[in-house]
Every structure is written in C-alpha cells, then in structure tokens.
Motif scaffolding. Structure first.
Motif, PDB file in Angstrom:
ATOM      1  N   GLU A   1       0.952  -1.299   0.111  1.00  0.00           N
ATOM      2  CA  GLU A   1       0.026   0.317  -0.198  1.00  0.00           C
ATOM      3  C   GLU A   1       0.935   1.159  -0.145  1.00  0.00           C
ATOM      4  OE1 GLU A   1      -3.563   2.059   3.038  1.00  0.00           O
ATOM      5  OE2 GLU A   1      -3.179   0.073   3.547  1.00  0.00           O
ATOM      6  N   SER A   2       2.159   1.310   1.121  1.00  0.00           N
ATOM      7  CA  SER A   2       3.156   2.350   0.890  1.00  0.00           C
ATOM      8  C   SER A   2       3.038   2.905  -0.590  1.00  0.00           C
ATOM      9  CB  SER A   2       3.682   2.206   1.796  1.00  0.00           C
ATOM     10  OG  SER A   2       4.544   1.292   1.963  1.00  0.00           O
TER      11      SER A   2
ATOM     12  N   ALA B   1       0.631   7.305  -3.136  1.00  0.00           N
ATOM     13  CA  ALA B   1       0.641   6.998  -1.404  1.00  0.00           C
ATOM     14  C   ALA B   1       1.676   8.080  -0.732  1.00  0.00           C
ATOM     15  CB  ALA B   1       1.430   5.821  -1.132  1.00  0.00           C
ATOM     16  N   VAL B   2       0.720   8.553   0.499  1.00  0.00           N
ATOM     17  CA  VAL B   2       1.361   9.210   1.636  1.00  0.00           C
ATOM     18  C   VAL B   2       2.147   7.954   2.316  1.00  0.00           C
ATOM     19  CG1 VAL B   2       1.459  11.040   2.893  1.00  0.00           C
ATOM     20  CG2 VAL B   2       0.880  11.066   0.361  1.00  0.00           C
TER      21      VAL B   2
ATOM     22  N   GLN C   1       2.391   8.710   5.807  1.00  0.00           N
ATOM     23  CA  GLN C   1       1.779   9.512   7.270  1.00  0.00           C
ATOM     24  C   GLN C   1       0.176   8.402   7.138  1.00  0.00           C
ATOM     25  OE1 GLN C   1       2.975  10.752  10.330  1.00  0.00           O
ATOM     26  NE2 GLN C   1       1.579   9.584  10.118  1.00  0.00           N
ATOM     27  N   ALA C   2       0.258   8.755   5.873  1.00  0.00           N
ATOM     28  CA  ALA C   2      -2.200   8.660   5.692  1.00  0.00           C
ATOM     29  C   ALA C   2      -1.765   7.067   5.527  1.00  0.00           C
ATOM     30  CB  ALA C   2      -1.942   9.179   4.313  1.00  0.00           C
ATOM     31  N   VAL C   3      -0.594   6.229   5.535  1.00  0.00           N
ATOM     32  CA  VAL C   3      -1.376   4.995   4.990  1.00  0.00           C
ATOM     33  C   VAL C   3      -0.401   4.016   6.582  1.00  0.00           C
ATOM     34  CG1 VAL C   3       0.067   2.447   4.745  1.00  0.00           C
ATOM     35  CG2 VAL C   3       0.012   4.519   2.903  1.00  0.00           C
TER      36      VAL C   3
ATOM     37  N   ASP D   1      -1.031   6.005   8.890  1.00  0.00           N
ATOM     38  CA  ASP D   1      -2.640   6.366  10.210  1.00  0.00           C
ATOM     39  C   ASP D   1      -3.485   5.343   9.770  1.00  0.00           C
ATOM     40  OD1 ASP D   1      -0.942   8.389  11.040  1.00  0.00           O
ATOM     41  OD2 ASP D   1      -1.432  10.028  10.023  1.00  0.00           O
ATOM     42  N   ARG D   2      -3.622   5.390   9.091  1.00  0.00           N
ATOM     43  CA  ARG D   2      -4.858   4.283   8.518  1.00  0.00           C
ATOM     44  C   ARG D   2      -4.546   2.498   9.249  1.00  0.00           C
ATOM     45  NH1 ARG D   2      -4.988   6.334   3.527  1.00  0.00           N
ATOM     46  NH2 ARG D   2      -3.827   4.780   2.901  1.00  0.00           N
ATOM     47  N   ASN D   3      -3.113   2.390   8.729  1.00  0.00           N
ATOM     48  CA  ASN D   3      -2.965   1.155   9.123  1.00  0.00           C
ATOM     49  C   ASN D   3      -2.382   0.586  11.076  1.00  0.00           C
ATOM     50  OD1 ASN D   3      -3.111  -1.319   7.013  1.00  0.00           O
ATOM     51  ND2 ASN D   3      -2.443   0.259   6.398  1.00  0.00           N
TER      52      ASN D   3
ATOM     53  N   THR E   1       5.924   5.724  11.138  1.00  0.00           N
ATOM     54  CA  THR E   1       5.518   5.696   9.258  1.00  0.00           C
ATOM     55  C   THR E   1       7.446   4.408   9.371  1.00  0.00           C
ATOM     56  OG1 THR E   1       6.950   7.409   9.846  1.00  0.00           O
ATOM     57  CG2 THR E   1       4.539   7.822   8.798  1.00  0.00           C
TER      58      THR E   1
END
Length: 63
Positions: A32-33, A38-39, A41-43, A45-47, A51
């Motif tokens: 996903e990253s 893809a960001v 930090q967002a990946v 946070d979602r998981n 980081t």
C-alpha cells in the motif's frame, strides 16, 4: 523541597508488549505504501503503525 523518608517512593513498572505483525499484514502495508501517490503517513495512520516501522519493513522486504 525535602523528601520525607517515612513516605518513601513508589515506582510502578508496567511491561510493554510489542505487537507482532503477521508477514501477510506487513506485506499488505508495504505494498500500500509503495503505490503511486501514496503518502506513508496516511498509510501508517490507517493501519495503526508508525512511519518508521513501515520504512523498516520496506527495507526488510525489498532486500
């Protein structure tokens, strides 16, 4: 302020258990990253992972 010897000091130590991630989950998060745009930090946070952990997994998987 002076310490009162009759009261003493109480120190509580809690054990910290490290979370163990199955290899399939690590691979899913790393994939996903690595998606275009893809960001990390967002990946992360979602998981529910840091980081730094994602970058460590990337290094391990891509090696």
């Amino acid at each position: 302020m002076r310490a009162r010897p009759e009261r003493g000091v109480r120190v509580e130590v809690h054990s910290v258990r490290r979370r163990e991630w199955p290899d399939e989950d690590k691979l899913r998060v790393v994939r996903e990253s690595l998606q275009p745009g893809a960001v990390v930090q967002a990946v992360a946070d979602r998981n529910g992972v840091s980081t730094g952990q994602i970058y460590t997994w990337r290094k391990e998987i891509l090696a």
